[in-house]
Design a protein around this motif. Structure first.
Motif, PDB file in Angstrom:
ATOM      1  N   ALA A  18      41.261 -14.676 -23.738  1.00 47.15           N
ATOM      2  CA  ALA A  18      41.570 -13.205 -24.068  1.00 47.15           C
ATOM      3  C   ALA A  18      41.537 -12.992 -25.510  1.00 47.15           C
ATOM      4  CB  ALA A  18      42.629 -12.723 -23.312  1.00 47.15           C
ATOM      5  N   ALA A  19      40.848 -11.700 -25.745  1.00 48.55           N
ATOM      6  CA  ALA A  19      41.003 -11.137 -27.165  1.00 48.55           C
ATOM      7  C   ALA A  19      42.230 -11.251 -27.592  1.00 48.55           C
ATOM      8  CB  ALA A  19      40.502  -9.815 -27.230  1.00 48.55           C
ATOM      9  N   GLY A  20      42.486 -11.396 -29.025  1.00 47.81           N
ATOM     10  CA  GLY A  20      43.677 -11.015 -29.568  1.00 47.81           C
ATOM     11  C   GLY A  20      44.341 -12.329 -30.099  1.00 47.81           C
ATOM     12  N   LYS A  23      42.072 -13.551 -33.366  1.00 53.80           N
ATOM     13  CA  LYS A  23      41.553 -12.383 -34.057  1.00 53.80           C
ATOM     14  C   LYS A  23      40.385 -12.474 -35.174  1.00 53.80           C
ATOM     15  CE  LYS A  23      45.932  -9.733 -33.047  1.00 53.80           C
ATOM     16  NZ  LYS A  23      45.554  -8.328 -32.362  1.00 53.80           N
ATOM     17  N   THR A  43      40.565  -8.678 -31.519  1.00 54.82           N
ATOM     18  CA  THR A  43      39.746  -7.285 -32.184  1.00 54.82           C
ATOM     19  C   THR A  43      39.567  -7.427 -33.585  1.00 54.82           C
ATOM     20  OG1 THR A  43      40.577  -6.087 -30.088  1.00 54.82           O
ATOM     21  CG2 THR A  43      39.937  -4.746 -32.126  1.00 54.82           C
ATOM     22  N   ASN A  68      54.094  -6.863 -27.630  1.00 59.10           N
ATOM     23  CA  ASN A  68      53.270  -6.973 -28.750  1.00 59.10           C
ATOM     24  C   ASN A  68      52.851  -5.651 -29.295  1.00 59.10           C
ATOM     25  OD1 ASN A  68      50.089  -6.605 -29.773  1.00 59.10           O
ATOM     26  ND2 ASN A  68      50.187  -7.247 -27.603  1.00 59.10           N
ATOM     27  N   ASN A  96      35.131  -8.856 -29.829  1.00 59.12           N
ATOM     28  CA  ASN A  96      35.866  -7.506 -29.319  1.00 59.12           C
ATOM     29  C   ASN A  96      36.142  -6.702 -30.705  1.00 59.12           C
ATOM     30  OD1 ASN A  96      38.198  -5.914 -29.168  1.00 59.12           O
ATOM     31  ND2 ASN A  96      38.675  -6.949 -27.227  1.00 59.12           N
ATOM     32  N   ASN A 129      36.925  -2.123 -27.441  1.00 56.30           N
ATOM     33  CA  ASN A 129      38.265  -2.102 -26.914  1.00 56.30           C
ATOM     34  C   ASN A 129      38.786  -0.691 -27.214  1.00 56.30           C
ATOM     35  OD1 ASN A 129      40.806  -2.275 -26.526  1.00 56.30           O
ATOM     36  ND2 ASN A 129      41.086  -3.750 -28.290  1.00 56.30           N
ATOM     37  N   LYS A 174      36.644  -2.560 -22.334  1.00 55.43           N
ATOM     38  CA  LYS A 174      38.095  -3.086 -22.156  1.00 55.43           C
ATOM     39  C   LYS A 174      39.006  -1.919 -22.042  1.00 55.43           C
ATOM     40  CE  LYS A 174      41.520  -6.363 -23.179  1.00 55.43           C
ATOM     41  NZ  LYS A 174      41.898  -7.714 -23.816  1.00 55.43           N
ATOM     42  N   THR A 202      42.876  -6.011 -17.309  1.00 57.11           N
ATOM     43  CA  THR A 202      43.049  -4.968 -18.249  1.00 57.11           C
ATOM     44  C   THR A 202      43.654  -5.444 -19.507  1.00 57.11           C
ATOM     45  OG1 THR A 202      45.389  -4.869 -17.451  1.00 57.11           O
ATOM     46  CG2 THR A 202      43.727  -3.688 -16.219  1.00 57.11           C
ATOM     47  N   SER A 224      52.439  -7.713 -21.889  1.00 60.78           N
ATOM     48  CA  SER A 224      51.723  -8.574 -21.024  1.00 60.78           C
ATOM     49  C   SER A 224      52.435  -9.709 -20.239  1.00 60.78           C
ATOM     50  CB  SER A 224      50.749  -9.178 -22.199  1.00 60.78           C
ATOM     51  OG  SER A 224      51.385  -9.924 -23.053  1.00 60.78           O
ATOM     52  N   GLY A 225      51.553 -10.408 -19.609  1.00 61.95           N
ATOM     53  CA  GLY A 225      52.165 -11.577 -18.757  1.00 61.95           C
ATOM     54  C   GLY A 225      52.405 -11.156 -17.274  1.00 61.95           C
ATOM     55  N   GLY A 254      48.226 -11.221 -16.601  1.00 63.24           N
ATOM     56  CA  GLY A 254      49.320 -12.016 -15.570  1.00 63.24           C
ATOM     57  C   GLY A 254      48.869 -13.110 -15.183  1.00 63.24           C
ATOM     58  N   TYR A 275      45.802 -15.113 -21.550  1.00 66.04           N
ATOM     59  CA  TYR A 275      46.637 -14.846 -22.800  1.00 66.04           C
ATOM     60  C   TYR A 275      47.847 -15.292 -22.761  1.00 66.04           C
ATOM     61  CZ  TYR A 275      47.618 -13.779 -27.854  1.00 66.04           C
ATOM     62  OH  TYR A 275      48.224 -13.577 -28.923  1.00 66.04           O
ATOM     63  N   THR A 276      48.724 -14.608 -22.052  1.00 62.48           N
ATOM     64  CA  THR A 276      50.182 -14.729 -22.229  1.00 62.48           C
ATOM     65  C   THR A 276      50.497 -16.053 -21.329  1.00 62.48           C
ATOM     66  OG1 THR A 276      50.630 -12.638 -22.515  1.00 62.48           O
ATOM     67  CG2 THR A 276      52.420 -13.656 -21.624  1.00 62.48           C
TER      68      THR A 276
HETATM   69  C1  LIG Z   1      50.071 -10.789 -29.042  1.00 62.40           C
HETATM   70  C2  LIG Z   1      48.747 -10.069 -28.402  1.00 62.40           C
HETATM   71  C3  LIG Z   1      47.841  -9.741 -29.118  1.00 62.40           C
HETATM   72  C4  LIG Z   1      46.692  -9.023 -28.324  1.00 62.40           C
HETATM   73  N1  LIG Z   1      45.549  -8.587 -29.225  1.00 62.40           N
HETATM   74  C5  LIG Z   1      44.655  -7.993 -28.532  1.00 62.40           C
HETATM   75  C6  LIG Z   1      43.561  -7.495 -29.294  1.00 62.40           C
HETATM   76  O1  LIG Z   1      43.541  -7.704 -30.569  1.00 62.40           O
HETATM   77  N2  LIG Z   1      42.563  -6.736 -28.539  1.00 62.40           N
HETATM   78  C7  LIG Z   1      42.520  -6.824 -27.294  1.00 62.40           C
HETATM   79  O2  LIG Z   1      41.466  -6.343 -26.646  1.00 62.40           O
HETATM   80  N3  LIG Z   1      43.449  -7.312 -26.348  1.00 62.40           N
HETATM   81  C8  LIG Z   1      44.543  -8.009 -26.988  1.00 62.40           C
HETATM   82  N4  LIG Z   1      45.812  -8.256 -26.476  1.00 62.40           N
HETATM   83  C9  LIG Z   1      45.559  -7.988 -24.777  1.00 62.40           C
HETATM   84  C10 LIG Z   1      45.151  -9.477 -24.337  1.00 62.40           C
HETATM   85  O3  LIG Z   1      43.809  -9.685 -24.665  1.00 62.40           O
HETATM   86  C11 LIG Z   1      45.059  -9.251 -22.633  1.00 62.40           C
HETATM   87  O4  LIG Z   1      44.239  -8.207 -22.234  1.00 62.40           O
HETATM   88  C12 LIG Z   1      46.662  -8.741 -22.142  1.00 62.40           C
HETATM   89  O5  LIG Z   1      47.545  -9.642 -22.689  1.00 62.40           O
HETATM   90  C13 LIG Z   1      46.788  -9.081 -20.503  1.00 62.40           C
HETATM   91  O6  LIG Z   1      46.692 -10.407 -20.471  1.00 62.40           O
HETATM   92  P1  LIG Z   1      47.756 -11.431 -20.348  1.00 62.40           P
HETATM   93  O7  LIG Z   1      48.851 -11.055 -19.429  1.00 62.40           O
HETATM   94  O8  LIG Z   1      47.101 -12.863 -19.905  1.00 62.40           O
HETATM   95  O9  LIG Z   1      48.468 -11.732 -21.712  1.00 62.40           O
HETATM   96  C14 LIG Z   1      46.737  -8.889 -27.138  1.00 62.40           C
HETATM   97  C15 LIG Z   1      47.856  -9.576 -26.279  1.00 62.40           C
HETATM   98  C16 LIG Z   1      48.766 -10.062 -26.990  1.00 62.40           C
HETATM   99  C17 LIG Z   1      49.885 -10.653 -25.985  1.00 62.40           C
END
Ligand SMILES: Cc1cc2nc3c(=O)[nH]c(=O)nc-3n(C[C@H](O)[C@H](O)[C@H](O)COP(=O)(O)O)c2cc1C
Length: 303
Positions: A18-20, A23, A43, A68, A96, A129, A174, A202, A224-225, A254, A275-276
């Motif tokens: 996932a994005a982030g 970066k 992003t 975050n 992204n 995004n 997104k 999401t 997140s998570g 999650g 991601y998380t």
């Molecule tokens: C530290 C962090 C930074 C993130 N940065 C971005 C971002 O720059 N752009 C984006 O579209 N989503 C970003 N996300 C969101 C994740 O891509 C993802 O959509 C969200 O965390 C839900 O997934 P997860 O529960 O598996 O983490 C970020 C999430 C985290 C935890």
């Protein structure tokens, strides 16, 4: 497992990053070694920006969650493109794009178009995004006139770029998990009207259900998570009902086990992202998800 074909692309497997996390596209080759079927970087914004003051990332370990408020810290779109050009990874790279914090939300389209033009020849797909909670008023772009106007401008330029380059790069939106049913209906209609190729459901949530009493549970930012898993899958499912296979769905939020990845597929996703879960479960999560999804498809084919 069999490669997955969607949005005119072939994915070695349906489990992406996932994005982030990356970066600036600095770790693509290393991340690819973890076995991802695709990697989304960004992003990224037109100009470099520092993001919010630290501390801006909090681990809620008891809940396998993160809050975050990074605020799109990145080195700018040109730096990211250099890294994408230099990497050896041959799989799909999603880029992204977002807007700079200093750009008023009324002029957001300028930033998205600026990034779109630059990343177009370097991306397998491009994610718009509009769902980060950490850039002031960004989520306003998910509703009503603002969404329609933004998608109109972006899609117009996207179509021109497709004919200028002579190849088509899919466009993906997104969204946040904090959407009312009417907003979901509206976004779904816009996705179809503007022929957007994919939807990522999401991003992080502003809600704090289940973490209110944990240390740092009240920090500002996106959660997140594990706590976002259920809502995020529900939102995905609601979009799937509206979109009826007209738009590729990418499920994220999650996923911390193969079983959770399969839930996203059952809710209508063709691809998933992590991601998380990766932070708490480690790199083995990628293969667990690939195998669980493969097993699910084998089981339904055998029926
Ligand atoms: C530290 C962090 C930074 C993130 N940065 C971005 C971002 O720059 N752009 C984006 O579209 N989503 C970003 N996300 C969101 C994740 O891509 C993802 O959509 C969200 O965390 C839900 O997934 P997860 O529960 O598996 O983490 C970020 C999430 C985290 C935890």
């Amino acid at each position: 497992m069999q490669p997955t074909d969607c949005m005119g692309l072939q994915f070695a497997n349906p489990v992406g990053l996932a994005a982030g996390l990356d970066k600036n596209g600095e770790y693509i080759d290393a991340l690819a070694e973890l076995g991802f079927g695709f990697i989304e970087v960004g992003t990224v914004t037109p100009k470099p920006q520092a993001g919010n003051d630290k501390p801006r990332l909090f681990r809620l370990k008891q809940a396998d969650a993160i809050i975050n408020r990074m605020g799109f810290n990145n080195h700018g779109v040109d730096y990211l493109i250099d890294n994408v050009q230099r990497c050896k990874y041959k799989g799909n790279i999603g880029i992204n794009i977002g807007k700079n914090a200093a750009t008023p939300v009324e002029q957001a389209a300028d930033d998205y178009v600026y990034c779109l033009e630059r990343v177009y020849p370097h991306a397998s797909y491009i994610t718009v995004n509009i769902s980060s909670p950490n850039t002031k008023n960004l989520r306003d772009l998910q509703s009503g006139e603002a969404l329609t106007a933004l998608l109109y401008t972006i899609k117009n330029r996207h179509s021109q770029l497709a004919s200028e380059y002579g190849f088509y790069v899919p466009l993906v939106l997104k969204v946040a998990p904090d959407l009312e049913p009417e907003q979901i209906d509206y976004i779904a209609k816009q996705l179809i009207d503007f022929e957007i190729d994919g939807l990522i459901a999401t991003n992080t949530t502003l809600k704090r259900t289940g973490v209110e009493d944990l240390p740092d549970g009240d920090q500002a930012g996106g959660l997140s998570g594990r706590p976002v898993s259920h809502t995020s899958t529900q939102i995905l499912h609601q979009f799937a009902e509206q979109l009826e296979d007209k738009v590729t769905l990418i499920g994220v939020g999650g996923i911390d086990s193969g079983e959770k990845a399969v839930k996203k597929i059952k809710a209508g996703a063709e691809l998933v992202q992590l991601y998380t879960g990766l932070i708490y479960r480690g790199p083995g999560l990628v293969q667990s998800c690939v195998q669980a999804i493969g097993g699910y498809y084998d089981a339904i084919e055998g029926q």
